[in-house]
Write a protein that holds these residues in place. Structure first.
Motif, PDB file in Angstrom:
ATOM      1  N   UNK A  78       0.818  -1.213   0.000  1.00  0.00           N
ATOM      2  CA  UNK A  78       0.000   0.000   0.000  1.00  0.00           C
ATOM      3  C   UNK A  78       0.854   1.267   0.000  1.00  0.00           C
ATOM      4  N   UNK A  79       2.025   1.196   0.614  1.00  0.00           N
ATOM      5  CA  UNK A  79       2.941   2.346   0.623  1.00  0.00           C
ATOM      6  C   UNK A  79       3.336   2.683  -0.818  1.00  0.00           C
ATOM      7  N   UNK A  80       3.750   1.670  -1.579  1.00  0.00           N
ATOM      8  CA  UNK A  80       4.151   1.896  -2.964  1.00  0.00           C
ATOM      9  C   UNK A  80       2.992   2.439  -3.796  1.00  0.00           C
ATOM     10  N   UNK A  81       1.841   1.805  -3.658  1.00  0.00           N
ATOM     11  CA  UNK A  81       0.685   2.206  -4.458  1.00  0.00           C
ATOM     12  C   UNK A  81       0.247   3.628  -4.129  1.00  0.00           C
ATOM     13  N   UNK A  82       0.329   4.006  -2.862  1.00  0.00           N
ATOM     14  CA  UNK A  82      -0.066   5.354  -2.459  1.00  0.00           C
ATOM     15  C   UNK A  82       0.844   6.411  -3.074  1.00  0.00           C
ATOM     16  N   UNK A  83       2.142   6.163  -3.055  1.00  0.00           N
ATOM     17  CA  UNK A  83       3.039   7.153  -3.669  1.00  0.00           C
ATOM     18  C   UNK A  83       2.770   7.271  -5.164  1.00  0.00           C
ATOM     19  N   UNK A  84       2.595   6.139  -5.840  1.00  0.00           N
ATOM     20  CA  UNK A  84       2.302   6.184  -7.271  1.00  0.00           C
ATOM     21  C   UNK A  84       0.986   6.904  -7.535  1.00  0.00           C
ATOM     22  N   UNK A 116      -4.731  14.469   4.116  1.00  0.00           N
ATOM     23  CA  UNK A 116      -5.120  13.070   4.305  1.00  0.00           C
ATOM     24  C   UNK A 116      -3.970  12.321   4.943  1.00  0.00           C
ATOM     25  N   UNK A 117      -4.296  11.410   5.849  1.00  0.00           N
ATOM     26  CA  UNK A 117      -3.293  10.558   6.484  1.00  0.00           C
ATOM     27  C   UNK A 117      -3.753   9.111   6.385  1.00  0.00           C
ATOM     28  N   UNK A 118      -2.836   8.229   5.983  1.00  0.00           N
ATOM     29  CA  UNK A 118      -3.109   6.797   5.935  1.00  0.00           C
ATOM     30  C   UNK A 118      -2.190   6.101   6.933  1.00  0.00           C
ATOM     31  N   UNK A 119      -2.780   5.303   7.820  1.00  0.00           N
ATOM     32  CA  UNK A 119      -2.034   4.611   8.874  1.00  0.00           C
ATOM     33  C   UNK A 119      -2.442   3.135   8.888  1.00  0.00           C
ATOM     34  N   UNK A 236      14.670   7.688   3.332  1.00  0.00           N
ATOM     35  CA  UNK A 236      15.083   7.873   1.943  1.00  0.00           C
ATOM     36  C   UNK A 236      15.737   6.615   1.394  1.00  0.00           C
ATOM     37  N   UNK A 237      16.422   5.848   2.240  1.00  0.00           N
ATOM     38  CA  UNK A 237      17.010   4.582   1.794  1.00  0.00           C
ATOM     39  C   UNK A 237      15.947   3.670   1.208  1.00  0.00           C
ATOM     40  N   UNK A 238      14.894   3.416   1.978  1.00  0.00           N
ATOM     41  CA  UNK A 238      13.844   2.531   1.501  1.00  0.00           C
ATOM     42  C   UNK A 238      13.051   3.138   0.361  1.00  0.00           C
ATOM     43  N   UNK A 239      12.810   4.437   0.424  1.00  0.00           N
ATOM     44  CA  UNK A 239      11.981   5.094  -0.592  1.00  0.00           C
ATOM     45  C   UNK A 239      12.664   5.063  -1.960  1.00  0.00           C
ATOM     46  N   UNK A 240      13.925   5.495  -2.008  1.00  0.00           N
ATOM     47  CA  UNK A 240      14.591   5.590  -3.305  1.00  0.00           C
ATOM     48  C   UNK A 240      15.041   4.240  -3.827  1.00  0.00           C
ATOM     49  N   UNK A 241      15.543   3.373  -2.941  1.00  0.00           N
ATOM     50  CA  UNK A 241      16.193   2.150  -3.412  1.00  0.00           C
ATOM     51  C   UNK A 241      15.386   0.882  -3.149  1.00  0.00           C
ATOM     52  N   UNK A 242      14.243   1.045  -2.456  1.00  0.00           N
ATOM     53  CA  UNK A 242      13.340  -0.082  -2.265  1.00  0.00           C
ATOM     54  C   UNK A 242      12.031   0.093  -3.005  1.00  0.00           C
ATOM     55  N   UNK A 243      11.568   1.347  -3.133  1.00  0.00           N
ATOM     56  CA  UNK A 243      10.329   1.632  -3.850  1.00  0.00           C
ATOM     57  C   UNK A 243      10.612   2.038  -5.296  1.00  0.00           C
ATOM     58  N   UNK A 244      11.443   3.063  -5.475  1.00  0.00           N
ATOM     59  CA  UNK A 244      11.651   3.621  -6.812  1.00  0.00           C
ATOM     60  C   UNK A 244      12.567   2.775  -7.694  1.00  0.00           C
ATOM     61  N   UNK A 245      13.726   2.403  -7.168  1.00  0.00           N
ATOM     62  CA  UNK A 245      14.738   1.773  -8.021  1.00  0.00           C
ATOM     63  C   UNK A 245      14.280   0.476  -8.678  1.00  0.00           C
TER      64      UNK A 245
END
Length: 533
Positions: A78-84, A116-119, A236-245
């Protein structure tokens, strides 16, 4: 940056669309959810469909381009889908660490004016909606809170996924109208505060995508690699290199939401993982896990360590015991990874440096007059280049970038003649515990408010596994008493994240001070060196 080919003006959703069109059944994400005990496996086409429906649902909730959508989620799909989804409609993603509690959230959500906040409904036994219910009166801009795993009217699935929003909106037209400019702010990520409240670093598609591409190219990753991410996606570690990369590479990522080295190895081997990244304790735990595979059987090919120095023995053990290539790196929320060692560098470079600059980035070490120092001389570290952030939210005065584009990192470093840097200290007053920055000023401020505390100072205490832990030195008012239980109870009552709590308390009769009365923290750090493990 554009003329140099470093900014290509592509969005992550462009990459998603292309891979979903060419390889719809290719696996994009595998999510191991510790709450449900289930693993969710989504192809690129499935991830695209879910992200697009969520995007239309956000429109249905009134989210407009430029609005901030905060999500305090573990490493779940859900984290990935929300950012997209946010990116699809021009909203700003504001990831928040799951460890944050009332104190951090009350500031961060209102400062960003999150709509909006998603938890999670529950995660690691904690009731997030209950916490937010107690904060809503302090958050006038927050219009809605949705919870993943909640079956009620505020459930994430019920509101955003179970409704056929595509029947209410013309998706292509809405997405085209709301498509963000590649230089528009799409991510707001809070850094650990060093002098009070944390700052909100702002990134664009161009800055983030440039950093991801340079990183993947620098360490030789391709679409054949399988990524494993246990570091929080809200870092940022997880966001850039776990989600985006992984999406940029057109490969898949395996997510783990609660760190456990034994489970990690089971997953790594079963999913044929070849790459991972995290702070030094992650690697130490993998090396020492009882089910660590022999070199001939180890699927993992590369592990990038950042956030703390890498002990020489750890590199040697990882190489001999696992056949694993260890890479050292240095970076910040403001710029992602800036320097890395390369896969063909000798082992000495890995444990004696933090690497050299990636393509599109540059580093230099300067003296107090802002002039470059000689090789192997300590000075302030500055960086510039394609993945540098574009500012701090509502804090233009804190944007320490000069007319030539050099950003003052606040770190002290040495750089050798070949361009390899070594972080030697921090000008800013923080402690890095297993890759997590501890905002010392905030902890001290709370301790000073305790009725029994006369003076308080929090300093780094060395630790073999985590690199550093926090040690609080406290002098007590006459006739009062204060102990470790009182310390933890006080910080808990204040709603401070447990990760920030000091793990040792030293009661001292008086603080060492300068002639002007300032506490001499360097002396306390020296005392703390003998207390760590």
């Amino acid at each position: 940056m554009t003329d140099a080919g470093l900014w290509r003006s592509r969005l992550l959703t462009d990459v998603l669309d292309e891979v979903a069109d060419r390889h719809p059944d290719r696996l994009a994400v595998v999510d191991y959810n510790s709450v449900t005990g289930a693993a969710t496996r989504l192809s690129y086409l499935q991830l695209k469909h879910r992200a697009d429906r969520i995007a239309l649902g956000l429109i249905g909730l009134g989210i407009e381009p430029g609005d901030v959508v905060a999500f305090q989620l573990p490493n779940w799909w859900q984290f990935m889908a929300l950012h997209l989804a946010c990116l699809r409609i021009g909203a700003v993603s504001n990831p928040l660490m799951p460890i944050f509690r009332e104190r951090e959230l009350s500031f961060m959500l209102e400062f960003a004016q999150a709509r909006l906040l998603v938890v999670p409904h529950r995660f690691r036994g904690f009731d997030y909606p209950a916490m937010l219910a107690g904060l809503r009166g302090k958050l006038p801009h927050l219009q809605r809170v949705l919870a993943v795993g909640d079956d009620g009217p505020d459930g994430f699935d019920r509101v955003l996924l179970e409704t056929r929003w595509e029947d209410q909106f013309e998706a292509d037209a809405e997405f085209a109208r709301r498509r963000p400019d590649p230089n528009a702010v799409i991510q707001l990520l809070y850094t650990s505060g060093t002098t009070g409240q944390p700052k909100g670093a702002m990134h664009t598609s161009n800055t983030l995508m440039a950093g991801v591409r340079a990183y993947a190219d620098g360490i030789g990753l391709t679409g054949e690699d399988v990524c494993f991410m246990a570091s929080p996606l809200a870092h940022q570690t997880g966001f850039m290199y776990g989600l985006m990369m992984p999406l940029v590479l057109g490969t898949r990522v395996i997510l783990q939401d609660v760190w456990d080295a034994t489970r990690a190895w089971d997953t790594i081997q079963a999913e044929r993982v070849s790459f991972s990244m995290g702070a030094t304790p992650f690697l130490a735990d993998l090396v020492n896990a009882p089910n660590a595979p022999a070199p001939a059987d180890c699927r993992l090919r590369q592990f990038v360590c950042a956030g703390a120095p890498i002990p020489r023995v750890l590199v040697q053990t990882a190489t001999e015991k696992l056949g694993l290539g260890v890479i050292a790196a240095w970076g910040m929320s403001e710029c992602g990874v800036v320097t890395v060692t390369r896969p063909d560098d000798p082992p000495d470079a890995v444990f004696s440096s933090d690497g050299r600059a990636l393509d599109g980035m540059a580093v230099r070490v300067v003296d107090t007059a802002d002039q470059p120092v000689a090789p192997d001389t300590e000075g302030r570290l500055k960086t510039q280049g394609s993945c540098l952030f574009v500012g701090y939210l509502k804090r233009p005065e804190a944007y320490a970038v000069d007319a030539e584009g050099w950003f003052d990192t606040g770190d002290l470093a040495r750089m050798d003649a070949a361009g390899y840097i070594r972080i030697t200290g921090r000008a800013k007053d923080i402690i890095i515990r297993g890759g997590e920055n501890i905002p010392v000023a905030e902890v001290e401020d709370l301790l000073y408010r305790h009725p029994a505390v006369q003076d308080a100072a929090v300093v780094a205490m060395p630790d073999a596994r985590l690199g550093e832990r926090a040690c609080a030195f406290v002098s007590v008012k006459a006739g009062q008493s204060f102990d470790f239980d009182a310390l933890t109870a006080w910080l808990s009552e204040a709603g401070m994240s447990r990760t920030y709590w000091p793990e040792r308390l030293e009661i001292v009769p008086d603080m060492p001070r300068t002639a002007s009365g300032k506490i001499q923290k360097f002396e306390l750090r020296e005392r703390a060196k003998g207390l760590g493990g």
